[in-house]
Design an enzyme around this catalytic site. Structure first.
Site, PDB file in Angstrom:
ATOM      1  N   HIS A 170      -3.681   5.815   3.535  1.00  0.00           N
ATOM      2  CA  HIS A 170      -4.446   4.642   3.146  1.00  0.00           C
ATOM      3  C   HIS A 170      -3.862   3.363   3.737  1.00  0.00           C
ATOM      4  O   HIS A 170      -4.585   2.511   4.276  1.00  0.00           O
ATOM      5  CB  HIS A 170      -4.461   4.589   1.610  1.00  0.00           C
ATOM      6  CG  HIS A 170      -5.365   3.569   1.027  1.00  0.00           C
ATOM      7  ND1 HIS A 170      -4.980   2.266   0.784  1.00  0.00           N
ATOM      8  CD2 HIS A 170      -6.660   3.670   0.608  1.00  0.00           C
ATOM      9  CE1 HIS A 170      -5.989   1.603   0.232  1.00  0.00           C
ATOM     10  NE2 HIS A 170      -7.024   2.424   0.115  1.00  0.00           N
ATOM     11  N   SER A 188     -11.297  -0.961  -0.802  1.00  0.00           N
ATOM     12  CA  SER A 188     -10.029  -0.952  -0.061  1.00  0.00           C
ATOM     13  C   SER A 188     -10.247  -1.323   1.389  1.00  0.00           C
ATOM     14  O   SER A 188      -9.384  -1.914   2.031  1.00  0.00           O
ATOM     15  CB  SER A 188      -9.383   0.438  -0.122  1.00  0.00           C
ATOM     16  OG  SER A 188      -8.585   0.583  -1.246  1.00  0.00           O
ATOM     17  N   ASP A 244       0.850  -1.195   0.000  1.00  0.00           N
ATOM     18  CA  ASP A 244       0.000   0.000   0.000  1.00  0.00           C
ATOM     19  C   ASP A 244       0.887   1.248   0.000  1.00  0.00           C
ATOM     20  O   ASP A 244       2.009   1.216  -0.525  1.00  0.00           O
ATOM     21  CB  ASP A 244      -0.921  -0.031   1.235  1.00  0.00           C
ATOM     22  CG  ASP A 244      -2.287   0.566   0.951  1.00  0.00           C
ATOM     23  OD1 ASP A 244      -2.356   1.783   0.748  1.00  0.00           O
ATOM     24  OD2 ASP A 244      -3.285  -0.188   0.951  1.00  0.00           O
TER      25      ASP A 244
END
Length: 979
Positions: free
Chosen positions: A237, A417, A177
């Site tokens: 994220h 996600s 990520d």
């Protein structure tokens, strides 16, 4: 190795850009939030571009071509010659292909031309864009109440049921990520990862690949990623995804992850504008334990790899090769399905083989409106839906920074996600439960078999349904049926033998008061309840007893108290009593419990016994013991007091000795042993202390009278200095040891005193001193008065003659020397205000005073006569002048002083004393100006006014004061106040 080729410039670039896989807004929460702090904020969102660009391509070479690198370079040369572009670098990937990096990005059309040229070479097995991918965006933890996705039975994954079996311990989950930020909910579970971003500009950490996977922020400016792309803040994220997988649980803080005891392996592959497919592919291979050129071997291969990222395109060969490697290495690859609300078959790498593709559901259980769907979706998991309420999102770990990292935080997000890490966490639970024998295919099948239908029908295709952690873990391994052995209770009616025994049964743990207890014997008291539960890989046999409870009886033991023992040694220190130690018995003295031991005995002592809890005294047992200790004291003879008399000197002393059992007294008060000064008659007595008596016939009193023969001393003489009535007339009293000097019968200290009139000083000896025979002890002198000043206009016998002479002798006014040489006083001339200031300054003794450089009065300058005296008068507050119409301040120095003003001056000069009498003048009515000051002047005898023909008394306040009257006023003031 880098090679340069000439090429023509292209008008547009062709990088494939995928949307962030969380499609709506985010809510940042502080580290310790309450319900009121859960508020929505602006989403971090990148839209898909209609025209995408890339500057990197991946080329595969046929294995039989030989010299693959050279073949790849030659193919690139041929293809680049068509477009007149420059290849900056050709390097091999871990997946087997070669990365070609151009000096500029190509548009979709030009990318197609370049790829067609590469594919036309028979030695090239495949050629594809190196596409840029982007992110898919019951514990006691403080924010667990907001994690509907974990705990709700209908729409959540039912994590608490799985946690009864395990919490993911021993399993490594790789999160490929944006990297990770430091967070108290993650740090304890994070392993050393890697930064796989090969582009320094995307990485933002000053270099390309390195061993630091920290998220440097993926914020972007407008048009940075592609023409028309919007600006955006950093998403954090990777931190959010990692928290969903394995945030620490049970720490009374924040959130819980799905597998809170699993370990996170952070791999940074996404940065500003996303990340290259080649970097992501290398990340997958490295995570699974494979070799990546230039990167150290991963010491912690992951059993689960989470990819919350993707783009709209077919599965590339590069992706498939990397995923196949991980799958064959025993790693499950979990991928988000995408957020484009379209078939997931269009989204890569969700459309690759050997992955678990995950769609997203909202809090209602329905497919989220943004989620991709269709045949390639394997399962669905909570991804959140914040269309109507921010609380409908997925709450996880985050950061407050808008660009670079700030403080740790919590944040609501939505997207596939967020769905994928739920499945990655459940996969970790499965691997933890089943161990090394479980394969990636078995994990995928178990997830599908245990999934349940979504609460709302999903006709578009949601895979096997909504994942169920509890159902998945519960049946993943075969469990052995076990019957718990019973707990045994032994009740001996409140004795120490009251016990319960917990047995040892394989596959069973026993619980008391919520805590697991080991097998063994424990003391029993009150009500004890023991329950049994199956351990991991075991299940309790159907119908087996699982709970045992018993209430112990409290019938006490019978006990006989041991006896108290008394020892009496006739008032000595050996008088004691001994309290024994008896199990079940308390001993009391004076109603208070005392510990076992030996105590000093004195007077009457009674000790009683009583039974403690669970005990009772035997019938007829002795429970009280008493004794009176005899008080026969020790016999002692006091040591004698000694006296030393040195005839009134400082060596006169007496010594009080120290004798055990004896106190010595002086004046009825006990004194300590030691040496004391002797004077007069001193009597010391002795008395016995407690438990002691003085021996018969022993001396108990000593007395002595110290002789007071004094020292002989000769007084030093008093000296007189006579300066004929001036201020220098003084007499000096000396300092002589042993001598006091007296004036007027009062002792005076050594020093210099003013001399006036006749002064007699006498001397006398102090205590312990005597004046020497024949020594002078009295001194006397009469000081001459001031020489009389003769004024031609003040004849002897004239009014105020004596007062004028005194005024002159004091130097207050000496009059004028006329032209004929005579001296005049001008007694009937009025006193002006400047002269009055001079008179008062001299009457005060001409004190030291520094006149100001700037005059406080407009009509008085520093060169004015009596300037110093006028400013001194003002500084003392005796006269402050007038404030004129123009605002200036004046003194009016040549204006005569009236009698009322003179009274005010004298009153202020005297320090404004209290007025004790109110003189009555016919011409000074109550409330008149200076009426109080005139009353004081009259009361002090300085001026009593006139008696008029009609018998009334007047003061004539507005009449100017003449010089002869002023002399009289000052003389009388001096007589009364001594100034």
């Amino acid at each position: 190795m880098p090679k340069n080729f000439r090429a023509r410039a292209l008008a547009a670039s062709g990088t494939v850009v995928a949307t962030l896989l969380f499609s709506m807004g985010a809510v940042a929460l502080p580290a310790f939030a309450d319900n009121n702090e859960v508020l929505p904020s602006t989403p971090h969102l990148l839209q898909e571009s209609s025209e995408v660009f890339t500057d990197q391509f991946i080329v595969g070479i046929n294995s039989n071509a030989g010299q693959e690198l050279a073949v790849a370079e030659n193919a690139v040369v041929q293809a680049a010659s068509m477009l007149e572009t420059t290849a900056e670098e050709v390097r091999q990937t871990a997946a087997g292909g070669y990365i070609v990096k151009l000096d500029e990005a190509l548009s979709t059309d030009d990318s197609g031309l370049f790829l067609d040229a590469l594919r036309s070479d028979p030695k090239v097995s495949y050629a594809e864009p190196d596409a840029i991918m982007q992110t898919s965006a019951e514990p006691n933890d403080g924010l667990y109440q907001f994690q509907w996705n974990l705990r709700e039975d209908q729409t959540g994954i039912r994590a608490p049921g799985a946690w009864e079996w395990n919490r993911g311990q021993g399993v490594v989950v790789a999160v490929v990520d944006t990297g990770i930020t430091s967070h108290s909910e993650l740090d304890g579970n994070v392993l050393p990862g890697y930064d796989m971003i090969s582009s320094a500009s995307i990485a933002r950490d000053g270099d390309a690949r390195d061993s630091n996977p920290s998220d440097e922020g993926d914020w972007v400016s407008a048009n940075q990623c592609s023409y028309g792309s919007a600006q955006g803040e950093s998403s954090w994220h990777g931190t959010h995804v990692a928290g969903t997988v394995a945030a620490i649980a049970g720490n009374k803080n924040g959130v819980s992850g799905v597998a809170p005891e699993a370990r996170i392996l952070p791999i940074r592959a996404l940065g500003a504008c996303g990340g290259y497919t080649s970097d992501i592919a290398d990340s997958i291979i490295w995570a699974a334990g494979g070799d990546v050129a230039g990167v150290p071997v991963n010491p912690n291969p992951a059993r689960v790899i989470n990819l919350s990222l993707g783009g709209t395109r077919a599965c590339s060969v590069t992706y498939q090769n990397a995923i196949d490697f991980a799958h064959n290495a025993g790693s499950s690859v979990v991928v988000s399905a995408g957020n484009s609300s379209r078939p997931a078959a269009d989204s890569s790498p969700a459309n690759c083989r050997n992955v678990i593709a995950v769609a997203a559901s909202g809090q209602t259980g329905a497919l989220a409106p943004y989620s991709n769907y269709g045949s390639v979706v394997d399962v669905t998991a909570p991804g959140g839906d914040m269309s109507w309420d921010a609380l409908g999102g997925i709450l996880s770990t985050s950061n407050t920074g808008a660009t670079t990292p700030g403080q740790e935080a919590y944040q609501f997000k939505q997207g596939t996600s967020m769905a994928a890490p739920h499945v990655a966490g459940i996969a970790a639970l499965l691997y933890s439960e089943a161990g090394a024998d479980l394969s990636p295919d078995a994990v995928e099948q178990r997830l599908k078999d245990s999934a349940r239908p979504l609460p709302s029908e999903c006709w578009m295709g949601c895979g096997a349904g909504l994942v169920d952690a509890a159902a998945a873990v519960d049946g993943v391994v075969a469990r052995t049926s076990v019957t718990p052995a019973p707990v045994v209770f032994a009740d001996e009616d409140g004795t120490p033998n009251d016990t319960y025994t917990v047995p040892k049964t394989i596959g069973v743990e026993y619980v008391v008061a919520g805590e697991v207890v080991a097998s063994g014997t424990y003391p029993g008291a009150g009500t004890v309840k023991v329950t049994a539960r199956a351990m991991r890989k075991y299940v309790l046999a159907e119908g087996a007893a699982t709970e045992w409870s018993y209430t112990f009886k409290a019938t006490p033991f019978t006990v006989t108290p041991a006896a108290v023992v008394f020892t009496d040694k006739d008032g000595s220190k050996d008088d004691v009593y001994v309290v024994p130690s008896t199990t079940g018995v308390e001993y009391l003295v004076g109603g208070k419990v005392v510990a076992a031991g030996t105590y000093p005995g004195m007077g009457a002592v009674t000790v009683t016994a009583k039974a403690t809890t669970d005990y009772v005294l035997a019938v007829g047992a002795t429970a009280s013991w008493s004794a009176t200790f005899k008080a026969s004291p020790f016999v002692v003879t006091p040591a004698a007091v000694t006296f030393t008399d040195k005839d009134g000197t400082k060596d006169d002393v007496y010594v009080v000795p120290s004798t055990a059992g004896v106190e010595y007294l002086v004046g009825g008060k006990v004194v300590a042993a030691g040496t004391y000064p002797g004077t007069g008659t001193v009597t010391v007595t002795a008395k016995a202390k407690t438990d002691y008596v003085l021996a018969v016939g022993a001396t108990a009193s000593w007395s002595a009278t110290f002789k007071a023969t004094p020292f002989v001393v000769t007084p030093a003489a008093v000296t007189f200095t006579d300066k004929d009535g001036t201020k220098d007339d003084v007499y000096v009293v000396p300092s002589t040891a042993g001598v006091e000097y007296l004036v007027g019968g009062k002792v005076v200290a050594a020093g210099t005193y003013p001399g006036t009139g006749t002064v007699t000083v006498t001397a006398k000896a102090k205590t312990d001193y005597v004046l020497a025979a024949g020594a002078t002890a009295s001194w006397s002198a009469t000081f001459k008065s001031a020489s009389a000043v003769s004024f031609a206009d003040v004849a002897p016998g004239a009014q105020f003659h004596a007062e004028i002479s005194w005024l002159a002798s004091q130097g207050i006014s000496t009059g004028w020397v006329e032209a004929n040489g005579s001296r005049t006083f001008r007694p009937l001339q009025a006193v002006n205000r400047d002269a009055m200031a001079a008179f008062m300054y001299r009457l005060a003794g001409s004190p030291a005073f520094q006149a100001p450089a700037k005059s406080p009065f407009a009509d008085v300058t520093p060169s004015t006569q009596f300037y110093k005296e006028i400013t001194w008068l003002a500084s003392q507050g005796i006269s402050t002048g007038w404030v004129e119409a123009n605002g200036s301040k004046t003194f009016r120095p040549v204006q005569p002083v009236n009698r009322d003003a003179m009274a005010a001056f004298m009153y202020r000069f005297a320090g404004k004393p209290a007025v004790t009498s109110s003189a009555s003048f016919a011409d000074v009515p109550a409330g008149a100006q200076f009426q109080n000051e005139i009353s004081w002047l009259a009361g002090a005898g300085i001026s009593t006014g006139w008696t008029e023909a009609n018998g009334s008394k007047t003061y004539r306040p507005l009449q100017p004061v003449n010089r002869d009257a002023m002399a009289a006023f000052m003389f009388r003031y001096n007589q009364k106040y001594g100034k």
